[in-house]
Design a protein around this motif. Structure first.
Motif, PDB file in Angstrom:
ATOM      1  N   PRO A 106      -1.612  -4.097   3.223  1.00  0.00           N
ATOM      2  CA  PRO A 106      -1.188  -2.879   2.392  1.00  0.00           C
ATOM      3  C   PRO A 106      -2.404  -1.581   2.290  1.00  0.00           C
TER       4      PRO A 106
ATOM      5  N   ARG B 233       7.547  -4.431   2.792  1.00  0.00           N
ATOM      6  CA  ARG B 233       7.741  -4.381   1.271  1.00  0.00           C
ATOM      7  C   ARG B 233       6.667  -3.511   0.624  1.00  0.00           C
ATOM      8  N   THR B 234       5.853  -2.869   1.384  1.00  0.00           N
ATOM      9  CA  THR B 234       4.628  -2.279   0.516  1.00  0.00           C
ATOM     10  C   THR B 234       4.618  -0.779   1.000  1.00  0.00           C
TER      11      THR B 234
END
Length: 332
Positions: free
Chosen positions: A196, A222-223
């Protein structure tokens, strides 16, 4: 004024929403060529590159960054490898192969090939398209995931930034070909990279390309958009995802009458290989179509990227798809 307001609303909807590159339709037929291995070179621990040419030096089909070819081996195995050479060189294809000791033997067989050997290939094909018009690029390559990224980095030029992850420098191929601005991050030197944090460095509107193992890809998905909602994400896996949401089911092989139990954490393909070790497969990710099998009965949970609506009622790709409930009867 109302027209201006509508235009602003349209701009926000089109240009500020997160974009993940959709699964690309992959052509599973194409150029079939018999090529000669011009050279084999060690690039890193357990990684070799192979340069392929056409007999007589004839011109090869054109390709763009992100493309791959299918290689047909003497054993009957079919494997895909990214083209990692120069698209402007119409006389040579270059691929790289990491040997996986506990794999299915395809990579080990590739490592037995030598200069002068002949191989049959199909392609090039592209399911990892390079967007040429992005204002900037962030490339994150993990291990052998550098192979499709390398031509993209060259094409991006000054607009691109590459972060290259790996276990150690001796396992990371093509270090001598990377731009001086590349950030090389071996785990044994800098520790496990914070994905991330790396993604957060992408500029607004950047095209972010990530290629590597499933945990890296999944973390990026997801990030990224929480960090940069105007970016676009483009990914390619170099190994199959583990089955984490499956349920047990039975498959009946119609021609033999044998019943095969598929565990909740394995694929239909892995279960089939216990009783039919020579069953054909290739990508293990649901896009090449090598393992397409006719279904004679049962409800299918399709998880592939390839089958057409006409094929889905009575075919599945055993490498990713499963039963949606109950027994599947296969024409095997």
């Amino acid at each position: 004024m109302r027209a201006i307001g509508l235009a602003v609303d349209v701009y926000k909807k089109v240009f500020t929403r997160p974009v993940i590159s959709p699964p690309q339709p992959v052509r599973h037929t194409g150029f079939d060529l018999d090529l000669t291995i011009e050279s084999v070179r060690a690039e890193a621990a357990d990684v070799v590159s192979l340069v392929l040419t056409r007999p007589g030096g004839a011109v090869l089909p054109a390709w763009r960054p992100g493309s791959h070819i299918d290689v047909f081996l003497e054993s009957g195995r079919q494997r895909q490898y990214s083209l990692c050479g120069d698209p402007r060189d119409r006389h040579r294809y270059r691929i790289a192969v990491r040997r996986i000791e506990d794999g299915d033997g395809g990579s080990s067989e590739m490592h037995t090939l030598r200069s002068g050997d002949r191989v049959r290939i199909r392609g090039p094909r592209n399911a990892f398209t390079f967007v040429e018009t992005a204002p900037s690029y962030l490339f994150v390559a993990a291990g052998i995931g550098i192979t499709p990224i390398l031509p993209m980095v060259r094409a991006a030029g000054a607009r691109g930034r590459l972060v290259y992850l790996g276990r150690s420098r001796d396992t990371m191929p093509f270090l001598d070909e990377l731009p001086a601005t590349c950030e090389i991050r071996p785990d044994d030197e800098v520790g496990t990279s914070d994905i991330p944090a790396l993604l957060a460095t992408a500029a607004p509107g950047a095209a972010v390309y990530v290629c590597g193992p499933p945990p890296v890809i999944d973390l990026a998905r997801r990030t990224l958009f929480a960090l940069n909602p105007t970016a676009s994400l483009h990914t390619e896996l170099f190994s199959a995802r583990a089955v984490t949401d499956g349920r047990e089911f039975d498959m009946v092989l119609a021609r033999s009458g044998e019943t095969v139990r598929v565990a909740a954490t394995e694929t239909a393909l892995d279960a089939l290989r216990r009783v039919q070790p020579d069953v054909v497969f290739s990508c293990r990710q649901g896009f090449c179509g090598t393992c397409k099998t006719r279904v004679l009965g049962g409800e299918i949970d399709h998880r592939d990227r390839l089958l057409t609506p006409d094929e889905r009622p009575d075919h599945l790709l055993t490498c990713v798809s499963r039963s949606a409930g109950g027994v599947l009867t296969l024409d095997l």
